[in-house]
Scaffold this motif. Structure first.
Motif, mmCIF file in Angstrom:
data_model
loop_
_atom_site.group_PDB
_atom_site.id
_atom_site.type_symbol
_atom_site.label_atom_id
_atom_site.label_comp_id
_atom_site.label_asym_id
_atom_site.label_seq_id
_atom_site.Cartn_x
_atom_site.Cartn_y
_atom_site.Cartn_z
ATOM 1 N N MET A 89 56.521 -6.166 -28.282
ATOM 2 C CA MET A 89 56.000 -6.136 -29.648
ATOM 3 C C MET A 89 55.112 -4.921 -29.868
ATOM 4 N N HIS A 90 54.407 -4.474 -28.842
ATOM 5 C CA HIS A 90 53.431 -3.401 -28.976
ATOM 6 C C HIS A 90 54.034 -2.064 -28.534
ATOM 7 N N LYS A 91 53.640 -1.034 -29.213
ATOM 8 C CA LYS A 91 54.049 0.318 -28.843
ATOM 9 C C LYS A 91 53.056 0.952 -27.878
ATOM 10 N N GLN A 92 51.802 0.543 -27.973
ATOM 11 C CA GLN A 92 50.776 1.030 -27.067
ATOM 12 C C GLN A 92 49.702 -0.032 -26.926
ATOM 13 N N VAL A 93 48.911 0.078 -25.861
ATOM 14 C CA VAL A 93 47.866 -0.888 -25.563
ATOM 15 C C VAL A 93 46.522 -0.247 -25.878
ATOM 16 N N THR A 94 45.727 -0.942 -26.683
ATOM 17 C CA THR A 94 44.383 -0.478 -27.025
ATOM 18 C C THR A 94 43.357 -1.482 -26.509
ATOM 19 N N ILE A 95 42.215 -0.981 -26.101
ATOM 20 C CA ILE A 95 41.154 -1.807 -25.526
ATOM 21 C C ILE A 95 40.067 -2.016 -26.579
ATOM 22 N N SER A 96 39.640 -3.275 -26.705
ATOM 23 C CA SER A 96 38.578 -3.580 -27.660
ATOM 24 C C SER A 96 37.238 -3.075 -27.130
ATOM 25 N N GLU A 97 36.249 -2.990 -28.025
ATOM 26 C CA GLU A 97 34.932 -2.478 -27.651
ATOM 27 C C GLU A 97 33.955 -3.580 -27.280
ATOM 28 N N GLY A 98 34.403 -4.812 -27.161
ATOM 29 C CA GLY A 98 33.519 -5.900 -26.798
ATOM 30 C C GLY A 98 33.135 -5.874 -25.330
ATOM 31 N N ARG A 99 32.350 -6.892 -24.939
ATOM 32 C CA ARG A 99 31.880 -6.941 -23.553
ATOM 33 C C ARG A 99 33.024 -7.141 -22.578
ATOM 34 N N LYS A 100 34.026 -7.940 -22.956
ATOM 35 C CA LYS A 100 35.129 -8.237 -22.052
ATOM 36 C C LYS A 100 36.246 -7.200 -22.102
ATOM 37 N N ARG A 101 36.164 -6.273 -23.063
ATOM 38 C CA ARG A 101 37.133 -5.163 -23.159
ATOM 39 C C ARG A 101 38.587 -5.673 -23.075
ATOM 40 N N LYS A 102 38.913 -6.615 -23.938
ATOM 41 C CA LYS A 102 40.252 -7.191 -23.922
ATOM 42 C C LYS A 102 41.258 -6.242 -24.560
ATOM 43 N N PRO A 103 42.449 -6.103 -23.975
ATOM 44 C CA PRO A 103 43.497 -5.300 -24.621
ATOM 45 C C PRO A 103 44.105 -6.068 -25.794
ATOM 46 N N ASN A 104 44.755 -5.340 -26.688
ATOM 47 C CA ASN A 104 45.317 -5.981 -27.876
ATOM 48 C C ASN A 104 46.461 -6.928 -27.535
ATOM 49 N N THR A 105 47.137 -6.729 -26.401
ATOM 50 C CA THR A 105 48.201 -7.662 -26.002
ATOM 51 C C THR A 105 47.621 -9.038 -25.678
ATOM 52 N N ILE A 106 46.478 -9.073 -25.008
ATOM 53 C CA ILE A 106 45.819 -10.342 -24.693
ATOM 54 C C ILE A 106 45.313 -11.011 -25.973
ATOM 55 N N THR A 107 44.717 -10.237 -26.869
ATOM 56 C CA THR A 107 44.181 -10.794 -28.113
ATOM 57 C C THR A 107 45.288 -11.383 -28.979
ATOM 58 N N ASP A 108 46.401 -10.675 -29.099
ATOM 59 C CA ASP A 108 47.517 -11.178 -29.911
ATOM 60 C C ASP A 108 48.144 -12.411 -29.280
ATOM 61 N N TYR A 109 48.248 -12.433 -27.952
ATOM 62 C CA TYR A 109 48.821 -13.614 -27.301
ATOM 63 C C TYR A 109 47.929 -14.833 -27.516
ATOM 64 N N ASN A 110 46.613 -14.654 -27.407
ATOM 65 C CA ASN A 110 45.707 -15.789 -27.609
ATOM 66 C C ASN A 110 45.779 -16.327 -29.036
ATOM 67 N N SER A 111 46.045 -15.475 -29.995
ATOM 68 C CA SER A 111 46.126 -15.929 -31.389
ATOM 69 C C SER A 111 47.455 -16.600 -31.707
ATOM 70 N N MET A 112 48.487 -16.354 -30.894
ATOM 71 C CA MET A 112 49.817 -16.909 -31.179
ATOM 72 C C MET A 112 50.286 -17.945 -30.164
ATOM 73 N N LYS A 113 49.452 -18.294 -29.207
ATOM 74 C CA LYS A 113 49.899 -19.171 -28.127
ATOM 75 C C LYS A 113 49.741 -20.654 -28.455
ATOM 76 N N CYS A 114 49.288 -20.998 -29.669
ATOM 77 C CA CYS A 114 48.957 -22.397 -29.962
ATOM 78 C C CYS A 114 50.170 -23.296 -29.807
ATOM 79 N N GLY A 115 51.361 -22.802 -30.133
ATOM 80 C CA GLY A 115 52.545 -23.633 -29.995
ATOM 81 C C GLY A 115 53.028 -23.751 -28.567
ATOM 82 N N VAL A 116 52.436 -23.014 -27.637
ATOM 83 C CA VAL A 116 52.884 -23.033 -26.241
ATOM 84 C C VAL A 116 51.871 -23.766 -25.368
#
Length: 239
Positions: A89-116
């Motif tokens: 789904m992603h063309k590139q991976v970007t890192i958030s500026e928060g304390r945990k520095r989560k990549p956008n792939t992890i953030t998107d998966y956490n927002s869409m994983k509710c059905g799994v």
């Protein structure tokens, strides 16, 4: 792929857990204009060895690997531990500026994983699963769990009931048991007797080895042979 047939070639994204995710599945879906985003097990052979090695990995570090249009993200939420996410789904991976520095792939998966993951979490609370080494039995147990979960969702939606899933499953099991016993009783009553002078296989088989008989037990209505009778000629050894 059979389940996804109505949704292929529409530019959708399917979210999967590590039981389904693989590079071959991601490429097959991508050929049908469908993206994939999901966790992938580190024992998969397509995972590169550096992604499998978690020893000495820093906390909140991210390593990215690419293969064609697929991106593998190895994120370390804890020290010496990594979570692998495969994405087309992603063309590139970007890192958030928060304390945990989560990549956008992890953030998107956490927002869409509710059905799994939430479905798996609910099913794990009340399950019919038992220990087995046969994978068809494990699949059958999972089918029962998901069917019961979906039945409760439909029941509460259609009737606006607030009945808990535990009470619903108990009532469902009692209803299925009662219906099974009724059908079994009707089948016994409708069973035709053997023709005069002919014998049928013994259904008790406690003291015999596929012996034959033409008489039934007066209690359970099973065909019983002479060796498996007790207390007279009309009661079998089970009764």
């Amino acid at each position: 792929m059979r389940l996804m047939e109505p949704y292929l070639d529409k530019g959708r994204t399917v979210t999967t857990d590590n039981y389904f995710t693989s590079l071959s599945l991601a490429n097959r879906l991508l050929a049908c204009n469908t993206a994939l985003l999901g966790t992938i097990n580190k024992i998969r052979r397509e995972i590169p060895p550096p992604a499998k090695n978690t020893k000495g990995r820093e906390e909140f570090s991210t390593h990215v690997y690419t293969s064609g249009s697929a991106i593998l993200t190895a994120y370390a939420p804890k020290k010496n531990k990594a979570v692998c996410i495969l994405s087309t789904m992603h063309k590139q991976v970007t890192i958030s500026e928060g304390r945990k520095r989560k990549p956008n792939t992890i953030t998107d998966y956490n927002s869409m994983k509710c059905g799994v993951d939430i479905m798996d979490q609910k099913v794990r609370g009340y399950t019919v699963r038992a220990g087995t080494r046969r994978w068809p039995v494990a699949v059958f147990y999972n089918m029962l769990d998901l069917a019961a979960m979906n039945a409760h969702v439909l029941y509460t939606t259609c009737t606006r009931s607030t009945e808990s899933r535990r009470d619903f499953l108990h009532a469902l099991a009692e209803e299925l048991r009662r219906r099974f016993l009724q059908e079994k009783t009707m089948a016994k009553k409708q069973r035709p007797p053997p023709a005069p002078g002919k014998t049928t296989q013994c259904q008790v088989q406690i003291h015999c080895n596929r012996n034959h008989s033409s008489e039934r037990c007066a209690v359970c209505a099973k065909y019983t042979c002479r060796k498996c009778r007790k207390d007279g000629p009309w009661i079998c050894s089970n009764c």
